[in-house]
Scaffold this motif. Structure first.
Motif, mmCIF file in Angstrom:
data_model
loop_
_atom_site.group_PDB
_atom_site.id
_atom_site.type_symbol
_atom_site.label_atom_id
_atom_site.label_comp_id
_atom_site.label_asym_id
_atom_site.label_seq_id
_atom_site.Cartn_x
_atom_site.Cartn_y
_atom_site.Cartn_z
ATOM 1 N N GLU A 184 -6.945 1.145 -11.252
ATOM 2 C CA GLU A 184 -7.363 2.557 -11.113
ATOM 3 C C GLU A 184 -6.462 3.397 -10.218
ATOM 4 O O GLU A 184 -6.496 4.616 -10.279
ATOM 5 C CB GLU A 184 -8.803 2.618 -10.566
ATOM 6 C CG GLU A 184 -9.804 2.124 -11.593
ATOM 7 C CD GLU A 184 -11.211 2.044 -11.049
ATOM 8 O OE1 GLU A 184 -11.466 2.535 -9.921
ATOM 9 O OE2 GLU A 184 -12.064 1.484 -11.769
ATOM 10 N N GLN A 185 -5.696 2.777 -9.331
ATOM 11 C CA GLN A 185 -4.901 3.551 -8.364
ATOM 12 C C GLN A 185 -3.415 3.463 -8.693
ATOM 13 O O GLN A 185 -2.989 2.571 -9.433
ATOM 14 C CB GLN A 185 -5.106 2.999 -6.941
ATOM 15 C CG GLN A 185 -6.535 2.919 -6.497
ATOM 16 C CD GLN A 185 -7.073 4.248 -5.999
ATOM 17 O OE1 GLN A 185 -6.365 5.252 -5.943
ATOM 18 N NE2 GLN A 185 -8.335 4.268 -5.632
ATOM 19 N N ASP A 186 -2.649 4.357 -8.079
ATOM 20 C CA ASP A 186 -1.190 4.262 -8.205
ATOM 21 C C ASP A 186 -0.714 3.219 -7.193
ATOM 22 O O ASP A 186 -0.688 3.482 -5.988
ATOM 23 C CB ASP A 186 -0.547 5.621 -7.926
ATOM 24 C CG ASP A 186 0.969 5.538 -7.987
ATOM 25 O OD1 ASP A 186 1.505 4.462 -8.337
ATOM 26 O OD2 ASP A 186 1.625 6.547 -7.672
ATOM 27 N N VAL A 187 -0.359 2.052 -7.676
ATOM 28 C CA VAL A 187 0.024 0.966 -6.763
ATOM 29 C C VAL A 187 1.501 0.592 -6.904
ATOM 30 O O VAL A 187 1.928 -0.460 -6.421
ATOM 31 C CB VAL A 187 -0.861 -0.296 -6.954
ATOM 32 C CG1 VAL A 187 -2.283 -0.023 -6.531
ATOM 33 C CG2 VAL A 187 -0.818 -0.796 -8.397
ATOM 34 N N GLU A 188 2.269 1.461 -7.552
ATOM 35 C CA GLU A 188 3.703 1.166 -7.675
ATOM 36 C C GLU A 188 4.366 1.342 -6.307
ATOM 37 O O GLU A 188 3.935 2.156 -5.480
ATOM 38 C CB GLU A 188 4.363 2.104 -8.689
ATOM 39 C CG GLU A 188 3.981 1.824 -10.129
ATOM 40 C CD GLU A 188 4.740 0.652 -10.774
ATOM 41 O OE1 GLU A 188 4.098 -0.356 -11.097
ATOM 42 O OE2 GLU A 188 5.960 0.752 -10.946
ATOM 43 N N SER A 189 5.428 0.595 -6.100
ATOM 44 C CA SER A 189 6.088 0.604 -4.787
ATOM 45 C C SER A 189 6.731 1.946 -4.459
ATOM 46 O O SER A 189 6.990 2.243 -3.302
ATOM 47 C CB SER A 189 7.155 -0.478 -4.748
ATOM 48 O OG SER A 189 8.160 -0.138 -5.669
ATOM 49 N N GLY A 190 7.028 2.729 -5.493
ATOM 50 C CA GLY A 190 7.631 4.046 -5.228
ATOM 51 C C GLY A 190 9.145 4.004 -5.214
ATOM 52 O O GLY A 190 9.797 5.047 -5.157
ATOM 53 N N VAL A 191 9.733 2.803 -5.252
ATOM 54 C CA VAL A 191 11.196 2.709 -5.398
ATOM 55 C C VAL A 191 11.495 1.951 -6.692
ATOM 56 O O VAL A 191 10.647 1.264 -7.236
ATOM 57 C CB VAL A 191 11.893 1.991 -4.215
ATOM 58 C CG1 VAL A 191 11.800 2.789 -2.946
ATOM 59 C CG2 VAL A 191 11.356 0.589 -4.027
ATOM 60 N N SER A 192 12.736 2.091 -7.130
ATOM 61 C CA SER A 192 13.115 1.444 -8.382
ATOM 62 C C SER A 192 13.387 -0.045 -8.148
ATOM 63 O O SER A 192 13.899 -0.425 -7.096
ATOM 64 C CB SER A 192 14.380 2.135 -8.893
ATOM 65 O OG SER A 192 15.086 1.276 -9.740
ATOM 66 N N PRO A 193 13.092 -0.875 -9.140
ATOM 67 C CA PRO A 193 13.466 -2.294 -9.011
ATOM 68 C C PRO A 193 14.977 -2.490 -9.035
ATOM 69 O O PRO A 193 15.465 -3.594 -8.828
ATOM 70 C CB PRO A 193 12.811 -2.957 -10.224
ATOM 71 C CG PRO A 193 12.335 -1.874 -11.116
ATOM 72 C CD PRO A 193 12.337 -0.588 -10.375
ATOM 73 N N GLY A 194 15.694 -1.415 -9.322
ATOM 74 C CA GLY A 194 17.163 -1.492 -9.298
ATOM 75 C C GLY A 194 17.766 -1.860 -10.640
ATOM 76 O O GLY A 194 18.989 -1.862 -10.794
ATOM 77 N N LEU A 195 16.921 -2.171 -11.629
ATOM 78 C CA LEU A 195 17.453 -2.603 -12.930
ATOM 79 C C LEU A 195 18.104 -1.438 -13.665
ATOM 80 O O LEU A 195 19.091 -1.611 -14.383
ATOM 81 C CB LEU A 195 16.331 -3.207 -13.780
ATOM 82 C CG LEU A 195 15.661 -4.442 -13.150
ATOM 83 C CD1 LEU A 195 14.352 -4.775 -13.849
ATOM 84 C CD2 LEU A 195 16.606 -5.636 -13.193
ATOM 85 N N SER A 196 17.572 -0.225 -13.445
ATOM 86 C CA SER A 196 18.136 0.936 -14.139
ATOM 87 C C SER A 196 19.473 1.356 -13.521
ATOM 88 O O SER A 196 20.123 2.265 -14.023
ATOM 89 C CB SER A 196 17.143 2.100 -14.106
ATOM 90 O OG SER A 196 16.873 2.409 -12.759
ATOM 91 N N GLY A 197 19.861 0.696 -12.454
ATOM 92 C CA GLY A 197 21.194 0.941 -11.876
ATOM 93 C C GLY A 197 22.291 0.234 -12.675
ATOM 94 O O GLY A 197 23.473 0.346 -12.338
#
Ligand SMILES: Cc1cc2nc3c(=O)[nH]c(=O)nc-3n(C[C@H](O)[C@H](O)[C@H](O)COP(=O)(O)O)c2cc1C
Length: 345
Positions: free
Chosen positions: A17-30
């Protein structure tokens, strides 16, 4: 309902139900995979299957360790297992600690009863429990009573430190993990829970007789954040959870650290794997397989059909990416060149 069961349900509810993403990229899209406009294979030739821990999977994907131990968890676990079995994917269970105190929760983990054809099932326990009285006999019981093929030990000091009732006595754990992984009669794996395995941690564990390691880097579900939501709003714990939600080793880095420290053993890329392209890049960066946790749970919470649709789309995307990089199988995908993206590409 016990404290453990209540906590499991709170975790599920917060994650759904909540926004639980870390807020940073996992770096894979780099990174991007080198495109091959003349792949010299047919799309139909692409074989996504792999062998992991001696079991054949139809694709390099596991449903990540998540749940068990409550009524809601039981429904979700059996749904996850049914779809994983149908698609030929692996599955990991959430922490089975509840089973030791409350044997009646075993059915919520025993997914092989309803999905006997599941190709790979991995049990799960917090490694720190070795410092809180969990014995090798307990661990054998956890694996045998659900007919699992292997056992994950999870490392989660950040989560335990933020959780008010957390188990934070990590001193002396490495030698206990060493003894357990050497003694137990089934393959043991190690994973983080979304704050990642760093170069330092990977090196410390390189001598352990573990069968595989899961990176579980920063960039997906943040357990600092989840624990923050469980606390009173604006309390110290809630603030700490928000402030440390991006602390740890991003997934793309964690995969490479695991690969370097474990050159010959399987590395499972995880933490923020959301698309087929994430899977393909995680593999080209050094993973042998990947694990997807929260998105699979979200889909399973809707229905088995929703989970099957979500995973089938990922598989198709992965197949297209193999084709367009000239990789006819996952071993060849591991050899595909990954290029660091410039900011504008
Ligand atoms: C609802 C939920 C429960 C989880 N419980 C466990 C657990 O019991 N043991 C464990 O090792 N990891 C657990 N995790 C962590 C995941 O296995 C994974 O490492 C982490 O969520 C990052 O992957 P993701 O970004 O795909 O969610 C849980 C994750 C979720 C979403």
């Amino acid at each position: 309902m016990s404290i453990l069961q209540r906590r499991k349900d709170e975790h599920l509810q917060i994650c759904l139900e909540q926004d639980v993403e870390s807020g940073v990229s996992p770096g894979l899209s780099g990174y991007r995979l080198e495109y091959d406009a003349l792949p010299e294979i047919d799309l139909d030739d692409v074989d996504l299957s792999i062998e992991l821990l001696g079991k054949k999977l139809s694709a390099p994907i596991l449903i990540g360790s998540m749940t068990g131990g409550s009524e809601q968890a039981e429904i979700l676990n059996h749904r996850l297992a049914k779809v994983a079995a149908k698609l030929g994917l692996g599955m990991a269970l959430g922490s089975q600690r509840a089973m030791l105190k409350h044997p009646e929760t075993t059915a919520s983990f025993a997914v092989r009863k309803t999905s006997p054809e599941l190709p790979l099932l991995i049990g799960n326990i917090g490694a720190v429990q070795l410092n809180y009285g969990v014995t090798h006999d307990d661990l054998r019981h956890l694996v045998e009573s659900v007919q699992a093929d292997a056992l994950y030990f999870h490392l989660n000091p950040l989560q335990e430190a933020i959780q008010p009732e957390g188990d934070t006595r990590f001193r002396g754990l490495l030698s206990k993990i060493q003894l357990a992984t050497k003694t137990l009669p089934f393959p043991c794996l190690i994973k983080e829970v979304g704050a990642g395995i760093s170069a330092k941690t990977a090196q410390k564990m390189a001598h352990l007789p573990i069968a595989a390691i899961e990176a579980s880097g920063v960039g997906g579900t943040s357990w600092a954040r989840v624990e923050g939501y469980r606390a009173q709003p604006a309390s110290n714990t809630a603030q700490l959870g928000e402030r440390l939600r991006d602390f740890g080793t991003p997934t793309a880095e964690a995969i490479q650290h695991c690969r370097n420290a474990f050159p010959k053993r399987p590395v499972i890329g995880s933490g923020g794997i959301r698309t087929g392209q994430d899977i393909a890049i995680a593999i080209a960066l050094g993973s042998d397989a990947t694990a997807i946790a929260r998105p699979a749970l979200e889909a399973a919470a809707i229905s088995e059909a929703a989970l099957e649709r979500f995973l089938t789309t990922l598989l198709h995307e992965l197949r297209v990416l193999c084709f367009c990089t000239g990789a006819s199988n996952i071993k060849e995908l591991q050899q595909v060149k990954v290029v660091r993206r410039h900011k504008s590409t």
